[in-house]
Design an enzyme around this catalytic site. Sequence first.
Site, PDB file in Angstrom:
ATOM      1  N   ARG A  47      -0.872  13.060  17.914  1.00 26.32           N
ATOM      2  CA  ARG A  47      -1.711  11.795  17.537  1.00 26.32           C
ATOM      3  C   ARG A  47      -2.440  12.310  16.279  1.00 26.32           C
ATOM      4  O   ARG A  47      -2.945  11.291  15.001  1.00 26.32           O
ATOM      5  CB  ARG A  47      -2.697  11.298  18.459  1.00 26.32           C
ATOM      6  CG  ARG A  47      -3.565  10.279  18.066  1.00 26.32           C
ATOM      7  CD  ARG A  47      -4.627   9.880  19.316  1.00 26.32           C
ATOM      8  NE  ARG A  47      -5.382  10.961  19.295  1.00 26.32           N
ATOM      9  CZ  ARG A  47      -5.705  11.576  20.497  1.00 26.32           C
ATOM     10  NH1 ARG A  47      -5.248  11.168  21.668  1.00 26.32           N
ATOM     11  NH2 ARG A  47      -6.758  12.708  20.677  1.00 26.32           N
ATOM     12  N   ASP A 171      -7.637  -2.535  -2.225  1.00 21.07           N
ATOM     13  CA  ASP A 171      -6.394  -2.832  -1.353  1.00 21.07           C
ATOM     14  C   ASP A 171      -5.281  -3.049  -2.452  1.00 21.07           C
ATOM     15  O   ASP A 171      -5.538  -3.812  -3.100  1.00 21.07           O
ATOM     16  CB  ASP A 171      -6.532  -4.231  -0.412  1.00 21.07           C
ATOM     17  CG  ASP A 171      -5.098  -4.411   0.343  1.00 21.07           C
ATOM     18  OD1 ASP A 171      -4.034  -4.228  -0.093  1.00 21.07           O
ATOM     19  OD2 ASP A 171      -5.412  -5.178   1.245  1.00 21.07           O
TER      20      ASP A 171
HETATM   21  N1  PLP Z   1      -3.435  -6.151   2.815  1.00 19.93           N
HETATM   22  C1  PLP Z   1      -2.817  -7.201   2.431  1.00 19.93           C
HETATM   23  C2  PLP Z   1      -2.957  -7.436   0.719  1.00 19.93           C
HETATM   24  C3  PLP Z   1      -1.877  -7.607   3.160  1.00 19.93           C
HETATM   25  O1  PLP Z   1      -0.789  -8.595   2.342  1.00 19.93           O
HETATM   26  C4  PLP Z   1      -1.440  -7.107   4.324  1.00 19.93           C
HETATM   27  C5  PLP Z   1      -0.191  -7.924   5.131  1.00 19.93           C
HETATM   28  O2  PLP Z   1       0.160  -8.888   4.847  1.00 19.93           O
HETATM   29  C6  PLP Z   1      -2.264  -6.406   4.943  1.00 19.93           C
HETATM   30  C7  PLP Z   1      -3.274  -5.727   4.221  1.00 19.93           C
HETATM   31  C8  PLP Z   1      -2.071  -6.000   6.210  1.00 19.93           C
HETATM   32  O3  PLP Z   1      -1.231  -5.036   6.499  1.00 19.93           O
HETATM   33  P1  PLP Z   1      -0.235  -4.988   7.969  1.00 19.93           P
HETATM   34  O4  PLP Z   1       0.552  -6.280   8.062  1.00 19.93           O
HETATM   35  O5  PLP Z   1       0.877  -3.856   7.558  1.00 19.93           O
HETATM   36  O6  PLP Z   1      -0.989  -4.607   8.849  1.00 19.93           O
END
Ligand code: PLP
Length: 381
Positions: A47, A171
């Site tokens: 983990r 992100d």
């Molecule tokens: N951030 C963005 C810009 C996304 O488009 C997504 C999912 O579509 C995520 C985060 C979340 O990722 P996950 O689906 O792998 O949890």
Amino acid sequence: MTDKRTKIIQADIGSDTTHGAVSPALYMSSTYQFKSITEKGEYDYGRGSNPNRTSLGKAVADLEGGAHGVVTASGMAAIDLLTNLFKADELIIAPHDCYGGTHRLLTHRATQGRLRVLFIDQNDKAALKDALSQKPALVLIETPSNPLMRLVDIEALCAAAKKAGALTAVDNTFLSPARQLPLSMGADFSLHSTTKYLNGHSDVVGGVIVAKDLGHGEQLAWWANCAGVTGSPFDAYQTLRGMRTLFARMDVQEGNASTIAQFLQAHPKIEKVYYPGLKSDPGYKLAQRQQSGAGAMLTFELKGGFEQTKKVIEAARLFQMAPSLGGVESLICFPTTMTHGGMTPEAREIAGIKDTLLRLSIGLESADDLIADLTASLAKI
Ligand code: PLP
């Protein structure tokens, strides 16, 4: 070896000292032997750490130019993990038009009293000034945003956030480190849904968060073990395998996306195309500066209403009707009920997500075939 295209191909290749395997091994073991009652080896329990996750975390951190990468079970787990660094009364500033799952997570955590969040249009100077005056602990950025492809000036926002005493996280899912390097523009964290471009084959759900600073990276790793949000060894193995072709995939997918964006822009049944690679796009100039390409995601708005949109998406044959993105195959998605279904209709309206929007994730197929499919779909209305 300094070129990232070389580095990612070579990551962990030939590292097996037992058998001399060229491809790295997969370590599925959940537990590892201690050397003595008080002395453990590099790994002790799956983990907290695992060789395949270590390799993947290092490879992404290397591409992003960060000190440490923590691999998680999903992109959402990476975002949730980040929130552990903050106290319940500290404020997080997030974009009003972020991925629907991010909006849902932060909204519900705030409702529970586990954090405070303020969603704003980060390009609205007055709203940003007001938000920063509230002394946030974290500014979360998503650029290009999902699904509207709106860009935020990372360098300027990170500098303003830093001045206000906040950490910053980007992100970077929509572009990947093949096209955008947030840490080099002042961000403290760059995070991904590795489900998308990093893995690239739509067969893993995973996430990663890279910290610029080792101390932050270690805190994240501590929390990831504590809360148990680390991903499976097989997923990490698959993702590193997929990442080896990241640059090559992005080159071709981006080329296809650019051709398709131009096709859609000239189509009489299309109201608007959202793609920062188009000169007419409001994000074009900023994309030239902070990205090394426009990427392979694009969104368009149809003339007409929901019924026309439904007809077009349901007529698609080559484009699979599905959420997600960044795989080798092309997808078409209706954000209202798919990726952004977790937001309230009011929140979607504030973000500008209309019922005439369709989002495309452009794959590696021939651009001619993709255009033929879109032409046939659009002929239905
Ligand atoms: N951030 C963005 C810009 C996304 O488009 C997504 C999912 O579509 C995520 C985060 C979340 O990722 P996950 O689906 O792998 O949890």
